[in-house]
Motif scaffolding. Structure first.
Motif, PDB file in Angstrom:
ATOM      1  N   HIS A 148     -13.633  13.312  -3.957  1.00  0.00           N
ATOM      2  CA  HIS A 148     -12.486  13.617  -4.549  1.00  0.00           C
ATOM      3  C   HIS A 148     -12.492  12.406  -4.194  1.00  0.00           C
ATOM      4  O   HIS A 148     -12.332  11.283  -3.256  1.00  0.00           O
ATOM      5  CB  HIS A 148     -12.254  14.651  -3.572  1.00  0.00           C
ATOM      6  N   TRP A 149     -11.801  11.821  -6.120  1.00  0.00           N
ATOM      7  CA  TRP A 149     -11.614  10.195  -6.029  1.00  0.00           C
ATOM      8  C   TRP A 149     -10.280  10.243  -6.698  1.00  0.00           C
ATOM      9  O   TRP A 149      -9.981  10.539  -7.645  1.00  0.00           O
ATOM     10  CB  TRP A 149     -12.319   9.080  -6.747  1.00  0.00           C
ATOM     11  N   GLN A 150      -8.848   9.051  -5.868  1.00  0.00           N
ATOM     12  CA  GLN A 150      -7.886   9.132  -7.541  1.00  0.00           C
ATOM     13  C   GLN A 150      -7.980   7.575  -7.923  1.00  0.00           C
ATOM     14  O   GLN A 150      -7.753   6.737  -6.552  1.00  0.00           O
ATOM     15  CB  GLN A 150      -7.087   9.496  -6.696  1.00  0.00           C
ATOM     16  N   ARG A 163      -8.068  10.350 -11.348  1.00  0.00           N
ATOM     17  CA  ARG A 163      -8.637  11.211 -10.517  1.00  0.00           C
ATOM     18  C   ARG A 163     -10.043  11.817 -11.244  1.00  0.00           C
ATOM     19  O   ARG A 163     -10.079  12.444 -12.097  1.00  0.00           O
ATOM     20  CB  ARG A 163      -8.104  12.907 -10.017  1.00  0.00           C
TER      21      ARG A 163
END
Length: 347
Positions: free
Chosen positions: A162-164, A221
């Motif tokens: 998961h990335w932001q 995101r």
């Protein structure tokens, strides 16, 4: 564990520093590197890149900061050795410190990872930082401690990564995926949205972090399957190539010739330092690869596709119109995948 390459304000006389830094580390299936070069050693307006990882929660952060030299050229801080530094130099390093503190609160203390919390931290430290005497030069372009920011916070879990991405200005965050190559995760704060036109024109920024005016932190995101590569870079890395595809070519050519992450970082530095007309910063994390050999092998075919696609074949000696036509043809082919994960254009 927090693993920044160096503190924001390193000890010792800045004039004695060599104006370049490469650094790498590995932790299980995580491999990290940073590259940083100064056009004027000791006075570069890019802060040193940030790469941090918190073992207990598997949270990581990549971030770069490019002080805006045009709008922040006024003197702001005098070091212990008597050397004076600009507002752009100071702003980038204050923003780096604020971002690292924000990540520590998020990772170690469970604070919400919202851009609003990061913005509050940035404003608090910028307002407390030395801003120098009030400049006699005024106007809409003048800023106090102005800097860009491009950051990617990531967390690996059973289903993937998961990335932001959080940013202000024209520094960028990217994903580099084995099957499809380089994808932008941010959209520059300029009035021009086409990355090729941005290369040709270098349009002014419409939003930067600064101490004297309000600014916006944008966020985006997403989630990728492992393995993948995430990175953040200032325009010293991607702003001095013929097309956006050539930044990916630079990444993959140096990866293919390296033996480990430290070697990749050094090859990137050697390739970009003589080519760029600016300071250059890059922070990169490879996630889900068993070792460096697997990382390198994962992109072998992608690199071959770029070579076959003519992305390196700048027309020799045929004049600017031939180069322009080649840029537009290759960009038309490359653009859909490059923009696949970008945020929507803001109205």
């Amino acid at each position: 564990m927090i693993i920044p390459p160096r503190p924001a304000f390193p000890p010792g006389p800045p004039r004695s520093r060599p104006g370049r830094l490469t650094w790498s580390a590995a932790e299980g299936r995580l491999q990290v590197l940073v590259v940083w070069t100064e056009r004027r050693p000791g006075h570069g307006e890019d802060a040193e890149p940030l790469a941090a990882y918190h073992r207990p929660t598997a949270n990581g952060l990549l971030a770069v900061f490019d002080g805006s030299g045009g709008s922040g050229a006024a003197p702001a801080w005098r070091g212990p050795d008597g050397v004076t530094y600009t507002g752009a130099w100071t702003g980038a390093r204050v923003a780096r410190l604020a971002t690292e503190c924000w990540f520590q609160r998020v990772a170690a203390h469970g604070e919400a990872d919202s851009p609003a919390h990061l913005k509050h931290g940035l404003r608090t430290l910028l307002h407390a930082a030395p801003a120098g005497a009030r400049s006699k030069i005024t106007g809409s372009m003048r800023r106090v401690l102005p800097t860009t920011l491009a950051a990617v916070r990531y967390r690996a879990h059973a289903e993937g990564v998961h990335w932001q991405a959080v940013w202000a200005g024209d520094s960028r965050s990217y994903a580099l995926l084995p099957g499809s190559g380089l994808h932008a995760l941010t959209r520059d704060d300029t009035r021009e949205d086409d990355a090729l036109v941005q290369l040709r024109q270098d349009p002014p920024m419409t939003n930067v972090i600064c101490a004297d005016r309000d600014f916006t932190l944008s966020a985006h995101r997403g989630e990728f399957r492992e393995p993948c590569v995430l990175l953040a870079a200032t325009d010293g890395f991607f702003g001095y190539v013929h097309t956006p595809a050539q930044f990916e070519c630079l990444l993959l050519d140096t990866l293919g010739r390296a033996r480990d992450m430290g070697g990749w970082a050094e090859l990137l530095r050697r390739a970009i330092q003589p080519a760029t007309g600016d300071d250059a910063s890059l922070s990169l994390a490879a996630l889900g690869f068993e070792d460096f050999g697997q990382l390198r092998a994962a992109f072998t075919e992608r690199h071959a596709d770029l070579v076959r696609g003519g992305y390196l074949d700048v027309p020799p000696g045929d004049g600017p119109q031939a180069v322009r036509g080649w840029q537009e043809r290759t960009w038309e082919t490359y653009r859909p995948a490059y923009e696949k994960f970008m945020p929507e254009v803001r109205e």
